[in-house]
Enzyme design. Structure first.
Site, PDB file in Angstrom:
ATOM      1  N   ARG A  71      -2.128  11.920  -8.748  1.00  0.00           N
ATOM      2  CA  ARG A  71      -1.011  12.430  -9.539  1.00  0.00           C
ATOM      3  C   ARG A  71      -0.724  11.485 -10.693  1.00  0.00           C
ATOM      4  NH1 ARG A  71       3.160  11.655  -7.177  1.00  0.00           N
ATOM      5  NH2 ARG A  71       2.457  10.984  -5.134  1.00  0.00           N
ATOM      6  N   TYR A 199      -6.659  17.829 -10.429  1.00  0.00           N
ATOM      7  CA  TYR A 199      -6.374  17.159  -9.169  1.00  0.00           C
ATOM      8  C   TYR A 199      -5.162  17.733  -8.441  1.00  0.00           C
ATOM      9  CZ  TYR A 199      -4.730  13.984  -5.735  1.00  0.00           C
ATOM     10  OH  TYR A 199      -4.258  13.499  -4.559  1.00  0.00           O
ATOM     11  N   LYS A 208       3.526  20.239  -4.962  1.00  0.00           N
ATOM     12  CA  LYS A 208       4.604  19.372  -5.421  1.00  0.00           C
ATOM     13  C   LYS A 208       5.415  20.024  -6.545  1.00  0.00           C
ATOM     14  CE  LYS A 208       3.570  16.612  -2.276  1.00  0.00           C
ATOM     15  NZ  LYS A 208       2.890  15.365  -2.180  1.00  0.00           N
ATOM     16  N   HIS A 228      10.344  16.096   0.935  1.00  0.00           N
ATOM     17  CA  HIS A 228       8.988  15.564   1.131  1.00  0.00           C
ATOM     18  C   HIS A 228       8.856  15.082   2.579  1.00  0.00           C
ATOM     19  CE1 HIS A 228       5.713  12.610  -0.548  1.00  0.00           C
ATOM     20  NE2 HIS A 228       5.179  13.746  -0.143  1.00  0.00           N
ATOM     21  N   SER A 250       4.006   9.317  -0.360  1.00  0.00           N
ATOM     22  CA  SER A 250       2.610   9.738  -0.270  1.00  0.00           C
ATOM     23  C   SER A 250       1.744   8.625   0.311  1.00  0.00           C
ATOM     24  CB  SER A 250       2.079  10.090  -1.662  1.00  0.00           C
ATOM     25  OG  SER A 250       2.848  11.115  -2.220  1.00  0.00           O
ATOM     26  N   CYS A 252       1.564   7.332   3.317  1.00  0.00           N
ATOM     27  CA  CYS A 252       2.206   6.379   4.229  1.00  0.00           C
ATOM     28  C   CYS A 252       2.166   6.879   5.670  1.00  0.00           C
ATOM     29  CB  CYS A 252       3.642   6.124   3.807  1.00  0.00           C
ATOM     30  SG  CYS A 252       3.788   5.123   2.322  1.00  0.00           S
ATOM     31  N   LYS A 254       2.271  10.328   6.912  1.00  0.00           N
ATOM     32  CA  LYS A 254       2.946  11.559   7.361  1.00  0.00           C
ATOM     33  C   LYS A 254       1.998  12.430   8.183  1.00  0.00           C
ATOM     34  CE  LYS A 254       4.724  13.354   3.537  1.00  0.00           C
ATOM     35  NZ  LYS A 254       4.407  12.282   2.587  1.00  0.00           N
ATOM     36  N   ASN A 256      -0.613  11.504   9.909  1.00  0.00           N
ATOM     37  CA  ASN A 256      -0.850  10.881  11.219  1.00  0.00           C
ATOM     38  C   ASN A 256       0.317  11.122  12.174  1.00  0.00           C
ATOM     39  OD1 ASN A 256      -3.270   9.869  10.349  1.00  0.00           O
ATOM     40  ND2 ASN A 256      -2.563   7.756  10.109  1.00  0.00           N
ATOM     41  N   ASP A 277       3.774  17.607   5.107  1.00  0.00           N
ATOM     42  CA  ASP A 277       4.099  17.095   3.773  1.00  0.00           C
ATOM     43  C   ASP A 277       5.430  17.598   3.203  1.00  0.00           C
ATOM     44  OD1 ASP A 277       3.344  15.460   1.545  1.00  0.00           O
ATOM     45  OD2 ASP A 277       2.750  17.244   0.428  1.00  0.00           O
ATOM     46  N   ARG A 369      -9.407  13.335  -0.638  1.00  0.00           N
ATOM     47  CA  ARG A 369      -8.569  14.266   0.125  1.00  0.00           C
ATOM     48  C   ARG A 369      -9.385  15.311   0.869  1.00  0.00           C
ATOM     49  NH1 ARG A 369      -2.746  13.501   0.023  1.00  0.00           N
ATOM     50  NH2 ARG A 369      -2.520  11.722  -1.346  1.00  0.00           N
ATOM     51  N   ARG A 400       6.839   1.850   3.578  1.00  0.00           N
ATOM     52  CA  ARG A 400       5.849   0.840   3.884  1.00  0.00           C
ATOM     53  C   ARG A 400       6.464  -0.482   3.454  1.00  0.00           C
ATOM     54  NH1 ARG A 400       0.068   1.167   4.189  1.00  0.00           N
ATOM     55  NH2 ARG A 400      -0.090   3.430   4.021  1.00  0.00           N
ATOM     56  N   GLY A 494      -0.265   6.278  17.990  1.00  0.00           N
ATOM     57  CA  GLY A 494       0.303   6.992  19.132  1.00  0.00           C
ATOM     58  C   GLY A 494       1.546   6.329  19.704  1.00  0.00           C
ATOM     59  N   GLU A 495       1.607   4.993  19.591  1.00  0.00           N
ATOM     60  CA  GLU A 495       2.764   4.269  20.163  1.00  0.00           C
ATOM     61  C   GLU A 495       4.058   4.607  19.431  1.00  0.00           C
ATOM     62  OE1 GLU A 495       2.224   3.070  22.903  1.00  0.00           O
ATOM     63  OE2 GLU A 495       0.113   2.428  22.954  1.00  0.00           O
TER      64      GLU A 495
HETATM   65  O1  SAT Z   1      -1.458  14.932  -4.912  1.00  0.00           O
HETATM   66  S1  SAT Z   1      -0.490  15.420  -3.954  1.00  0.00           S
HETATM   67  O2  SAT Z   1       0.842  15.350  -4.549  1.00  0.00           O
HETATM   68  O3  SAT Z   1      -0.771  16.785  -3.632  1.00  0.00           O
HETATM   69  C1  SAT Z   1      -0.514  14.489  -2.548  1.00  0.00           C
HETATM   70  C2  SAT Z   1       0.546  13.470  -2.539  1.00  0.00           C
HETATM   71  O4  SAT Z   1       0.561  12.592  -3.405  1.00  0.00           O
HETATM   72  O5  SAT Z   1       1.407  13.513  -1.645  1.00  0.00           O
HETATM   73 MN    MN Z   2       3.033  14.245  -0.231  1.00  0.00          MN
END
Ligand code: SAT
Ligand code: MN
Length: 585
Positions: A71, A199, A208, A228, A250, A252, A254, A256, A277, A369, A400, A494-495
């Site tokens: 982005r 992209y 977004k 978000h 983004s 960080c 989400k 997982n 997301d 991605r 983070r 997982g923890e």
């Molecule tokens: O590029 S995206 O905005 O779709 C993914 C992200 O940065 O969260």
């Molecule tokens: Mn995102």
């Protein structure tokens, strides 16, 4: 013959075609045949290449222009009539000037190309919480991604014709020249114009651009929230499922967290995914907040995805997946750092040869991605299709942070929770162009995505307590604390389930906590650490706060919030002053 009974749509498509002058116009119906046709065309012209079809059936690789892999926040604009409505959190441009500037780029840009008309619905087709849009694009890659990421095609068009309204999104990849790249939003007109990038977040306008920037603006006037956030279900061994929404910047974790695999020690527990997301939340009749995931797929970060770190994501991307900017092995399998498959890459994301894992690496771009259907996730929740959404019991904010922020703390009430979200900060990641690893303020993880002035957004969040009398508990987590040597103090993955359990137990009044100036922290006993491999010192460090550090942090939060000037809600000022006073006491 007209393509739609919606005359506003028909008229807009006519105007766009006159401006962009495509050779051909295709109205997309969203069928599997249509998708396959686009894929075949992209395979023929080199936009996609086939991956190993035995190991990865119907999986393809797309390589972006190396200058177009994330982005671009510096070229993303909010074009409201007055600058103050966009706020200091956004780059503003006056709408008439903005249209003029970008229309000059769109003029004739689709000559020799096909223009695709892509009706889509964000959210289940039958949900009153869903909203529709139409993206016009000259990129078959965008159409294919929209097919996976949204409810796209005839069913969305039918809803648009019934409802009458839709968000207009115009996109062209243009020349992919970074100096001729703009992502412009016109919230007052419910429209988006994006030029010069192919992209993800710049080009898949349903994501977004629509579901966060335009939707956040709409949500404010309509009394809901566009956030978000991932949405997950947590089912206990007794079979009771509770829902949690969590906002992280983004890249960080989400995805997982949304697909978390419970650790060995937690037999009988289950996590299921509603979304990874974006969440749209609206107060229900019973006073609770209900959430839908407006998306239908995952556009997730590939590097670091392994059976160990995220088994469910790993499984989700073994078929029918578009990989963007990963490397390739000698067997023509996709390759990325942290795949942990024992394979070796031979070609990097730019298409250049590699003789070893480190030569000419990384194999995959750090922001490479996968685009995958939500339903391939082994823990996909059918509640994703529930038109009423799922009731949210806890909202979790997180960033983070190497230092400072404890593993988890609970806000004292809703207004304090708004402060906790508004004061969020996180280290930057490869998801956006620019420096990686610098701490910046990222309120509610919405810094790049809020379609209006953050001061008004904070006010809107505060006002939810007038619309709903059974709001979720609000928490802040940090999985990323490290010691001086850079070692992570918390095992994560997982923890993290243990932390979710504590949050839900707090909501139920079942878990103990220590009251501190910044909120409630778990007592050492209230957080289940059975069978957890963590040193007592490390646990102590992540379950306590440093008052001096926090005094400095709250000073910084206060200065940041005051930078919004007179629009800053007085109630939010009261909240940070209260925390400052408690820290000083
Ligand atoms: O590029 S995206 O905005 O779709 C993914 C992200 O940065 O969260
Ligand atoms: Mn995102």
């Amino acid at each position: 013959m007209s393509n739609t009974s919606n005359t506003a749509l028909e008229q807009w498509i006519k105007e766009v075609a006159e401006l962009t002058k495509p050779d051909r116009i295709v109205w997309c119906n969203g069928s599997q045949d249509e998708y396959q046709g686009l894929v075949d065309e992209m395979l023929a012209n080199g936009t996609l290449s086939k991956l190993n079809q035995d190991d990865y059936p119907n999986c393809y690789l797309h390589r972006s222009d190396p200058r177009d892999v994330a982005r671009v926040e510096g070229a993303t604009m909010i074009c409201t009539k007055t600058e103050i409505d966009a706020g200091p959190n956004n780059i503003w441009m006056e709408p008439t000037a903005a249209h003029e500037k970008i229309d000059a780029m769109f003029d004739g840009c689709m000559q020799g190309r096909t223009m695709y008309v892509v009706p889509y619905c964000m959210g289940p087709i039958a949900s009153p919480l869903s909203r529709c849009g139409v993206e016009v694009t000259d990129s078959p890659y965008v159409v294919a991604n929209m097919k996976i990421m949204t409810r796209m095609g005839q069913s969305a068009l039918n809803r648009i014709e019934k409802e009458g309204n839709f968000v207009k999104g115009l996109h062209s990849t243009g020349e992919l020249d970074p100096d001729r790249r703009f992502i412009m939003h016109f919230p007052e007109e419910l429209s988006i114009k994006s030029y010069g990038s192919g992209y993800g977040g710049n080009a898949l306008l349903g994501k977004k651009c629509h579901a966060l920037r335009i939707a956040s603006y709409q949500a404010r006037s309509e009394g809901w929230l566009a956030e978000h956030m991932l949405i997950l279900g947590l089912t206990n061994p007794e079979g009771v499922t509770r829902y949690v929404a969590a906002a992280f910047p983004s890249a960080c974790g989400k995805t997982n967290l949304a697909m978390l695999v419970p650790p060995e020690s937690h037999k009988g527990w289950k996590v299921s995914t509603i979304g990874d997301d974006i969440a749209w939340l609206q107060p229900g009749k019973d006073g609770k907040l209900y959430a839908i995931n407006p998306e239908a797929g995952f556009f997730g970060v590939v590097p670091g995805t392994s059976p160990k770190t995220n088994y469910n994501a790993y499984k989700s991307i073994e078929q029918d997946t578009i990989f963007t900017n990963v490397g390739v092995t000698a067997d023509n399998n996709p390759y990325w750092e942290g795949k942990e498959s024992g394979e070796t890459p031979v070609i990097n994301w730019k298409g250049e040869p590699m003789t070893s894992e480190t030569d000419n690496g990384p194999a995959a771009h750090p922001n490479s991605r996968f685009t995958a259907h939500a339903t391939y996730n082994p823990v996909y929740s059918p509640e994703s299709e529930n038109p009423g959404g799922v009731p949210i019991d806890a909202i979790i904010f997180g960033g983070r942070r190497r230092e400072l922020a404890p593993l988890i703390y609970e806000a004292k009430d809703w207004a304090h929770g708004v402060l906790v979200g508004a004061g969020m900060a996180s280290e930057t990641t490869a998801a956006a162009t620019g420096q990686v690893g610098v701490v910046r303020r990222d309120p509610m993880a919405m810094k790049p995505f809020c379609g209006y002035n953050f001061a008004d957004y904070f006010g809107h969040w505060l006002s939810m307590s007038e619309k709903s009398d059974n709001l979720p508990g609000v928490f802040h987590v940090n999985w990323f604390r490290r010691d001086e040597d850079g070692r992570f103090l918390w095992p994560g993955f997982g923890e993290n389930l243990r932390v979710l359990r504590w949050a839900l137990d707090r909501v139920d009044g079942k878990a103990d906590a220590v009251e501190t100036a910044i909120g409630y922290l778990p007592t050492a006993e209230s957080l289940d650490t059975n069978d957890l491999d963590i040193a007592a010192d490390d646990l102590e460090a992540i379950l306590s706060i440093d008052k001096n550090q926090w005094a400095a942090e709250m000073q910084a939060v206060g200065e940041y919030l005051e930078s919004y000037g007179e629009r800053l809600p007085a109630a939010l000022r009261d909240e940070y002053k209260k925390v400052q006073a408690a820290l000083a006491a």
